[in-house]
Design an enzyme around this catalytic site. Structure first.
Site, PDB file in Angstrom:
ATOM      1  N   HIS A  64       0.856  -1.191   0.000  1.00 34.87           N
ATOM      2  CA  HIS A  64       0.000   0.000   0.000  1.00 34.87           C
ATOM      3  C   HIS A  64       0.891   1.239   0.000  1.00 34.87           C
ATOM      4  O   HIS A  64       1.474   1.576   1.026  1.00 34.87           O
ATOM      5  CB  HIS A  64      -0.914   0.009   1.232  1.00 34.87           C
ATOM      6  N   ARG A  66       0.319   5.071  -0.407  1.00 37.17           N
ATOM      7  CA  ARG A  66      -0.961   5.732  -0.122  1.00 37.17           C
ATOM      8  C   ARG A  66      -1.297   6.881  -1.064  1.00 37.17           C
ATOM      9  O   ARG A  66      -2.118   7.716  -0.726  1.00 37.17           O
ATOM     10  CB  ARG A  66      -0.963   6.219   1.312  1.00 37.17           C
ATOM     11  N   HIS A 180      -9.056 -10.305  -0.799  1.00 42.08           N
ATOM     12  CA  HIS A 180      -9.014 -10.058   0.646  1.00 42.08           C
ATOM     13  C   HIS A 180     -10.255 -10.761   1.188  1.00 42.08           C
ATOM     14  O   HIS A 180     -11.374 -10.470   0.765  1.00 42.08           O
ATOM     15  CB  HIS A 180      -9.064  -8.550   0.895  1.00 42.08           C
ATOM     16  N   ASP A 307       2.125  -6.968   2.528  1.00 40.47           N
ATOM     17  CA  ASP A 307       0.969  -6.129   2.857  1.00 40.47           C
ATOM     18  C   ASP A 307       1.440  -4.848   3.565  1.00 40.47           C
ATOM     19  O   ASP A 307       0.822  -4.384   4.531  1.00 40.47           O
ATOM     20  CB  ASP A 307      -0.046  -6.909   3.711  1.00 40.47           C
TER      21      ASP A 307
HETATM   22 ZN   LIG Z   1      -6.156  -6.949   2.588  1.00 37.76          ZN
END
Ligand SMILES: [Zn+2]
Length: 426
Positions: A64, A66, A180, A307
């Site tokens: 991620h 952002r 997910h 992650d």
């Molecule tokens: Zn996730």
């Protein structure tokens, strides 16, 4: 560009735990030669790699960054610096930015920003508009920009009929789905797993079945539609066994990833509301840790992926239920895998390279980068005798929400090279 001569390397590869001693010559971004008898050309700069391990650079298929929308947590530039600091030279961005990565214009801007970082920045695309789970995103337009992975990461696609339709549509383009897995009604405030810690802290926990139900549901949808399904960040032993069962049937294309934190930590580590152990899926039990580790060694997991989920110190300083889910991982993954497992012989460098470098690249239709003559020079030099202390000053991410903050681990990453360019040297 300058020629590099790395002398006295121990070379690691994905096919064998044994290290091979050799010198390596790099020129024009390519590994020109590998051999024990190589002689350094006079124009080449020598790096004496004695005692250190030369290996392909890592690739993380679940991060991620952002941007756009949450640049206080991380930007594409700062995320890339964090990646390089951890020996990672390629990543796949998740689409839960603001706006979400659900259309070609936003994805184009992300890919353009990625090109300035020195690493390979790929983007996934949303399955549904705004990750709302209702209407399909602009899948064809994203495909034309090279997007292959579709995911609403952060949430499951709530309505199975929507996912079913998306699968029938996108599999025709050779795209695949990353899930997910979580039933929201079971997950409560999404703070931690159901169990003794949740009871002790007085917070409603999210039982492992909230994850396992969707793992099975989404693989069944892939089975019915012929799509390729990838299960993200598996945290529970039974979830893993579900994947194993489907893989062994052999009539659905299913792949899966495990995150280092789900191997290393359990609910016991949460202590008194330490939000550096709060992520989604949540940490489960020590038995889950052990089962996931065995699954990794047995090949149930195709990929290791972190992650990497940066959040500001302020956000993580809130109470345990309010604080956002996720920890950073790009800077700590490789060293922690060495410190916890490779140094103790739990598994070899071959597993790390296969699952965190070679397979993730194949998964994204890129070539692996083994240390062989004729291959792209994309590697790192690892010192197994070194140490790394994960201070705020050391880390390059905008956020330092990691359980390893201020801890010292065995191993250091001394050199990172991509396309022959030195991205990091210490
Ligand atoms: Zn996730």
């Amino acid at each position: 560009m300058n020629a590099l001569f790395l002398s006295h390397c121990q070379i690691a590869c994905e096919d064998s735990p044994d290290l091979v001693k050799a010198h390596v010559l790099v020129e024009n971004g390519i590994i020109q030669a590998v051999g024990a008898d190589l002689v350094k050309p006079s124009h080449a700069r020598e790096i004496d790699a004695k005692g250190r391990i030369l290996m392909p650079a890592m690739f993380d298929a679940h991060v991620h960054f952002r941007e756009p929308g949450f640049e206080a947590k991380e930007t594409i530039a700062s995320g890339a610096r964090a990646a390089i600091n951890g020996g990672v030279t390629g990543i796949v961005m998740m689409p839960n930015t603001s706006p979400a990565l659900d259309n070609p214009a936003t994805i184009r801007s992300v890919l353009e920003a990625g090109k300035k970082t020195g690493i390979t920045v790929l983007s996934s695309g949303c399955i549904t508009k705004g990750r709302q789970g209702k209407e399909l995103a602009a899948i064809d337009g994203m495909r034309q920009l090279g997007v292959t992975m579709l995911t609403d990461d952060g949430d499951s696609v709530y309505d199975p009929a929507v996912l079913y339709r998306a699968m029938l549509y996108a599999k025709e383009f050779g795209m695949f789905f990353a899930s997910h897995c979580e039933v929201p009604e079971l997950a409560g405030p999404r703070a931690l797993t159901e169990g003794p810690t949740a009871y002790r802290l007085g917070i409603k926990g999210s039982p492992a079945c909230a994850e396992e139900i969707i793992i099975d549901r989404d693989i069944r949808l892939a089975h019915a539609t012929g799509a390729h399904i990838h299960i993200q960040h598996v945290s529970s032993a039974l979830g893993m066994e579900t994947i194993r069962w489907w893989k062994e049937r052999g009539d659905v294309k299913v792949t899966a990833e495990v995150a280092p934190h789900h191997l290393m930590f359990s609910e016991d580590d949460i202590g008194d509301f330490d939000t550096h152990y709060k992520m989604n899926p949540p940490l489960r039990t020590k038995r889950d840790n052990a089962a996931l580790l065995e699954g990794l060694k047995q090949g149930v997991f195709d990929l290791i992926a972190t992650d990497h989920a940066p959040h500001t110190a302020f956000e993580k300083s809130q109470d345990f239920v309010s604080a956002p889910n996720g920890i950073t991982g790009l800077e700590t993954a490789l060293i922690s895998l060495y410190d916890r497992y490779v140094q103790h012989g739990v598994f070899g460098w071959d597993l790390v390279i296969k699952r965190y470098s070679a397979e993730p690249r194949r998964f994204m239709e890129l070539s692996p980068v083994p240390i062989e003559a004729g291959k792209t020079a994309e590697f790192l030099l690892f010192d197994p005798q070194g140490e790394t202390t994960f201070t705020k000053e050391f880390m390059q991410s905008r956020s330092q929400n990691t359980p390893f903050l201020n801890q010292t681990l065995r191993g250091s990453i001394d050199l990172v090279v991509k396309d022959g360019n030195v991205l990091l040297e210490r």
